[in-house]
Design a protein around this motif. Structure first.
Motif, PDB file in Angstrom:
ATOM      1  N   ILE A  26     -10.506  -3.587   4.685  1.00 13.82           N
ATOM      2  CA  ILE A  26      -9.731  -3.512   3.448  1.00 13.82           C
ATOM      3  C   ILE A  26      -8.563  -2.562   3.694  1.00 13.82           C
ATOM      4  O   ILE A  26      -8.764  -1.384   4.003  1.00 13.82           O
ATOM      5  CB  ILE A  26     -10.582  -2.990   2.276  1.00 13.82           C
ATOM      6  N   ILE A  27      -7.341  -3.051   3.526  1.00  8.89           N
ATOM      7  CA  ILE A  27      -6.150  -2.266   3.843  1.00  8.89           C
ATOM      8  C   ILE A  27      -5.279  -2.135   2.593  1.00  8.89           C
ATOM      9  O   ILE A  27      -4.656  -3.108   2.149  1.00  8.89           O
ATOM     10  CB  ILE A  27      -5.348  -2.923   4.977  1.00  8.89           C
ATOM     11  N   PRO A  28      -5.225  -0.943   1.984  1.00  9.87           N
ATOM     12  CA  PRO A  28      -4.355  -0.731   0.825  1.00  9.87           C
ATOM     13  C   PRO A  28      -2.919  -0.469   1.257  1.00  9.87           C
ATOM     14  O   PRO A  28      -2.630  -0.301   2.447  1.00  9.87           O
ATOM     15  CB  PRO A  28      -4.962   0.518   0.184  1.00  9.87           C
ATOM     16  N   LYS A  29      -2.013  -0.397   0.299  1.00  8.97           N
ATOM     17  CA  LYS A  29      -0.630  -0.040   0.605  1.00  8.97           C
ATOM     18  C   LYS A  29      -0.538   1.377   1.150  1.00  8.97           C
ATOM     19  O   LYS A  29       0.264   1.666   2.034  1.00  8.97           O
ATOM     20  CB  LYS A  29       0.237  -0.135  -0.656  1.00  8.97           C
ATOM     21  N   VAL A  30      -1.342   2.258   0.570  1.00  6.36           N
ATOM     22  CA  VAL A  30      -1.282   3.676   0.921  1.00  6.36           C
ATOM     23  C   VAL A  30      -2.617   4.294   0.523  1.00  6.36           C
ATOM     24  O   VAL A  30      -3.291   3.806  -0.387  1.00  6.36           O
ATOM     25  CB  VAL A  30      -0.096   4.368   0.197  1.00  6.36           C
TER      26      VAL A  30
END
Length: 348
Positions: free
Chosen positions: A54-58
């Protein structure tokens, strides 16, 4: 199955049962694994059934911290490994490096990314697919050729129009207003901006949009922008925070300027950072959905996708509820408004 963790310049920050966090020496991102079978001393872990990144924006802002909680909870409930990793600045180039590292150094089944740019990520996402990794987007989309489907929180037209409505209600439907967005390239923010302006053009002719400023989802930058807006536009009647760092920064600036109640602050934020500002009148209405539920839904649908199960309209997702489909876009639900009257009912 035994797999090597990142063979990178990483160091262990802390270890707790079933959860670990790692960071590069440059402190560009963190990685979280959920799996009771992890062996941190040997820097290896056993795959249970599936592993989802899971990769968020920041990282390290309240909104994405809440997403992380939901994702890790889903990992435990559903028996999958969850890698939660993202950049410390909302830039596509940082996400590209993270995704490339994941492809090269881990054995993952699904990558789910909240994209900082809808186009720049396409080559690395296509690389993931060529390596047998399934790709979806959540929160912020890429171009369709970069993923299998997009998990959206709410209908973007509904949300954009509603944000403009909340400002109009709070500012008496007249006067100058500004918008504080996040990254200029973020597709979801730009879609909401479009509908905010359409709603203004159609229904609020006496309200003038004087400035749109990009905060890059940086809380300190957002605060400085908000303070400058109050200087540059002395007749300002309202600010819409189009990303989650905007409303707290705007409310703080308005409060410090002694203009609480004179300049309306609305927008997107979790309720906890806005509790005090809503109660003292530095902000009027804050809108969001449950980011924790979004994290949970993303892991749940990722696990399904790893099993070649695609989402469908009115699907009941345990822990989330019924979802809707609009072509290849999942819509999680409807927005929630937080005011001084109801903000204490929510905790995220």
């Amino acid at each position: 199955m035994i797999r090597n963790l990142f063979c990178l310049n990483v160091f262990l920050l802390f270890v707790v049962s079933g959860c670990s966090s790692m960071s590069q020496n440059a402190n560009t991102y963190e990685v979280v694994y959920t799996n009771e079978a992890l062996n941190y001393e040997d820097e290896i872990y056993e795959k249970t059934e599936y592993t989802i990144a899971i990769i968020p924006k920041v990282i390290n802002i309240p909104y994405f911290n809440a997403v992380k909680k939901g994702a890790l909870e889903a990992g435990k409930d559903l028996g999958v490994n969850v890698i939660y990793t993202g950049p410390t600045v909302a830039e596509a180039s940082h996400q590209i490096k993270i995704i490339d590292d994941l492809i090269e150094h881990t054995d993952i089944d699904v990558i789910a990314v909240s994209a900082n740019d809808p186009i720049e990520l396409l080559p690395v996402l296509n690389k993931a697919e060529r390596n047998g990794i399934k790709v979806i987007t959540w929160d912020a989309d890429t171009a369709p050729e970069g993923r299998e489907f997009f998990i959206n929180m709410v209908n973007p037209e509904t949300l954009g129009r509603h944000l403009m409505d909340t400002l109009a209600w709070s500012a008496g439907e007249k006067g100058e207003f500004a918008i504080m967005t996040g990254a200029k390239s973020a597709s979801n923010l730009n879609e909401w901006l479009k509908w905010i302006q359409i709603q203004r053009d159609e229904y609020y002719q006496n309200m003038e949009l004087v400035n749109i400023s990009a905060t890059d989802d940086d809380p300190h930058k957002a605060y400085l922008i908000a303070k400058q807006l109050l200087i540059d536009y002395p007749n300002l009647k309202g600010i819409i925070g189009n990303s989650s760092v905007g409303p707290p920064a705007a409310a703080q600036a308005v409060k410090e300027a002694g203009k609480s109640g004179q300049i309306a602050v609305v927008g997107l934020s979790p309720p906890n950072p806005m509790n005090e500002y809503l109660k003292d009148g530095s902000a009027q209405i804050i809108t969001l959905w449950s980011p924790k539920k979004l994290g949970y839904l993303t892991v749940a649908l990722s696990k399904n996708l790893a099993q070649d199960i695609h989402p469908y309209n009115n699907q009941e997702v345990p822990g989330v509820g019924k979802i809707r489909m609009n072509s290849d876009m999942v819509i999680m639900g409807e927005p929630i408004d937080f005011t001084k009257e109801n903000v204490d009912q929510y905790d995220f």
